[in-house]
Design an enzyme around this catalytic site. Structure first.
Site, short mmCIF file in Angstrom:
data_model
loop_
_atom_site.label_atom_id
_atom_site.label_comp_id
_atom_site.label_asym_id
_atom_site.label_seq_id
_atom_site.Cartn_x
_atom_site.Cartn_y
_atom_site.Cartn_z
N ASP A 265 71.66 70.62 180.22
CA ASP A 265 71.48 69.17 180.38
C ASP A 265 71.72 68.50 179.03
O ASP A 265 72.42 69.04 178.19
CB ASP A 265 70.10 68.87 180.95
CG ASP A 265 70.10 67.62 181.83
OD1 ASP A 265 70.39 66.54 181.30
OD2 ASP A 265 69.79 67.72 183.03
N HIS A 288 75.13 68.21 178.52
CA HIS A 288 75.55 66.88 178.95
C HIS A 288 75.78 65.93 177.78
O HIS A 288 75.96 64.74 177.98
CB HIS A 288 74.51 66.27 179.90
CG HIS A 288 74.44 66.97 181.22
ND1 HIS A 288 73.57 66.58 182.22
CD2 HIS A 288 75.12 68.04 181.71
CE1 HIS A 288 73.73 67.39 183.27
NE2 HIS A 288 74.65 68.28 182.98
#
Length: 443
Positions: A265, A288
């Site tokens: 993430d 991310h």
């Protein structure tokens, strides 16, 4: 003549008595330096003037020292199977009550199994948790109740806290990830623990640690002031769900430097209430990317300012430099600089999204928004896996203001075609060479 002989004897006796006195003093001081019955070990530090450390056992004018509280002395087994939670809690309690600087020691080459534990302040003096071995989360998910599934190791209300040592924090996340709704869509979405949480801490230093396979977020800094995060290695598989690396919210005066991050993430998620944050020399990927937000969720107010992201490398990340806000929010995200960044095969290198939505149902259109202004993207180069290297999807009612694009060079991966930019409701200006040309499509 007799008096002369007495004088000669006295002259020879004085140095001898002095030597005997010094020897006895050193032996007594050395005895005081042994381990004490309460499980502490007092280690003398270098002299305050910066010269070499005083010889063992000597008492000088400035007797600065530390008390060491090893978890082993409080009942820890360190075999990876017995529960060492209470041993750590007892060592912390004793260290926190110490009137002089204290060290809680997790010895090397051993695994200490922990359930949920809160290490509470305020403490009487500064405390350092030195992790040389490994702290590992219980593999039994039932050890966390629904009352608190969000935390594993929590530090609360501690001033002058340091966590270091070169050891590892292992969240055993592989026991949790298959039960995530992001992995199995048929499951309800539930929270999972954050490996390390810092709440209401001041003058905090976290450095020289490995944090691996967290159940969810790896590290969260909340309501803290004057923070340094340095030389951290944070690692989990790229497929691990919601494993944000460093999460910062409602905190100010924070520095993050020299960190290597590889998870599933956000490498960094910068949330509401973050002010005066400086990030430098971070390597990120997979993951991310670096995100400011999401902000304004559930019509909330958000305030973020004074953010500098400098000298960052991103590899194979979903996003690069990102700001994301929900419709319906309020407040601001301002005075933000992303600079000196190199991106390798990043999907969305530069992105502002004021219409962000990460809900099970589509988000409804709303008129209000978190205002995004005075944002600089400067000296950014690299490659992208999609054509839209620059995206600015801003609110119609609250457009993005004062967006600067300076010295940007983003090309397609393997040179496959040309990159482009898209803009909606963004007021921007460019400086120097900007590739792709900003906002060739203003639909």
């Amino acid at each position: 003549m007799a008096s002369s002989r007495k004088l000669v004897k006295l002259v020879f006796m004085v140095p001898l008595l002095a030597m005997l006195f010094m020897s006895g003093t050193l032996e007594a001081a050395g005895a005081n330096n042994d381990d004490t019955a309460d499980g502490t070990n007092h280690l003398h530090s270098p002299r305050a003037n910066g010269s070499a450390a005083a010889p063992r056992g000597r008492s000088l004018a400035s007797p600065s020292s530390q008390s060491v509280f090893s978890v082993d002395r409080y009942g820890a087994r360190g075999d990876g199977s017995h529960d060492d939670t209470q041993a750590l809690a007892r060592a912390w309690k004793a260290a926190c009550a110490s009137p002089r600087p204290a060290v809680v020691l997790v010895p090397d080459s051993r695994h200490y199994l922990l359930k949920l534990v809160t290490l509470q302040g305020p403490c009487k003096s500064s405390v350092t948790l030195t992790v040389k071995g490994t702290l590992v989360a219980s593999p039994n998910r039932a050890d966390w109740s629904d009352k608190d599934r969000r935390h594993w190791i929590v530090f609360r209300s501690v001033n002058k806290l340091t966590v270091n040592g070169g050891g590892a924090i292992d969240g055993n996340g592989e026991k949790w990830w298959p039960h995530s709704c992001k992995i199995n869509k048929a499951l309800p979405c539930k929270e999972a623990p954050t490996a390390l949480s810092f709440h209401y801490c001041t003058n905090l230093r976290v450095e020289d640690l490995k944090i691996v396979n967290s159940q969810q977020i790896h590290m969260s800094v909340e309501d803290c002031t004057n923070v340094l995060l340095a030389r951290l290695s944070i690692t989990a598989p790229g497929t691990s769900p919601n494993t944000d690396d460093i999460h910062i919210t409602r905190s100010k005066d924070v520095r993050v430097t020299n960190c290597k991050i590889k998870t599933g993430d956000d490498c960094m998620s910068i949330e509401n209430g973050t002010h005066n944050l400086h990030v430098s020399k971070v390597v990120c990927g997979p993951g991310h990317g670096i995100s400011i937000g999401s902000l304004g969720d559930d019509n909330s107010r958000a305030e973020v300012s004074g953010i500098t992201i400098d000298s960052v490398q991103l590899y194979d990340t979903t996003n690069g430099a990102r700001i994301k806000t929900y419709q319906g929010g309020s407040g601001y995200a301002k005075d933000i600089t992303f600079q000196n960044m190199v991106m390798y095969d990043v999907k969305n290198p530069i992105i502002i999204d004021q219409n962000y939505c990460d809900k099970a149902k589509p988000c409804e259109a709303q008129g209000s928004a978190v205002e995004v202004s005075n944002v600089v993207f400067k000296n950014i180069r690299g490659t992208t896996t999609t054509k839209d290297a620059i995206k600015m999807n801003c609110s119609k009612n609250v457009p993005c203001q004062d967006i600067t694009l300076q010295n940007i060079n983003l090309k397609m991966q393997h040179g496959k075609g040309n990159t482009q930019s898209t803009c909606q409701n963004a007021k921007w200006r460019k400086s120097g060479t900007v590739l792709p040309q900003p906002c060739t499509d203003k639909s």
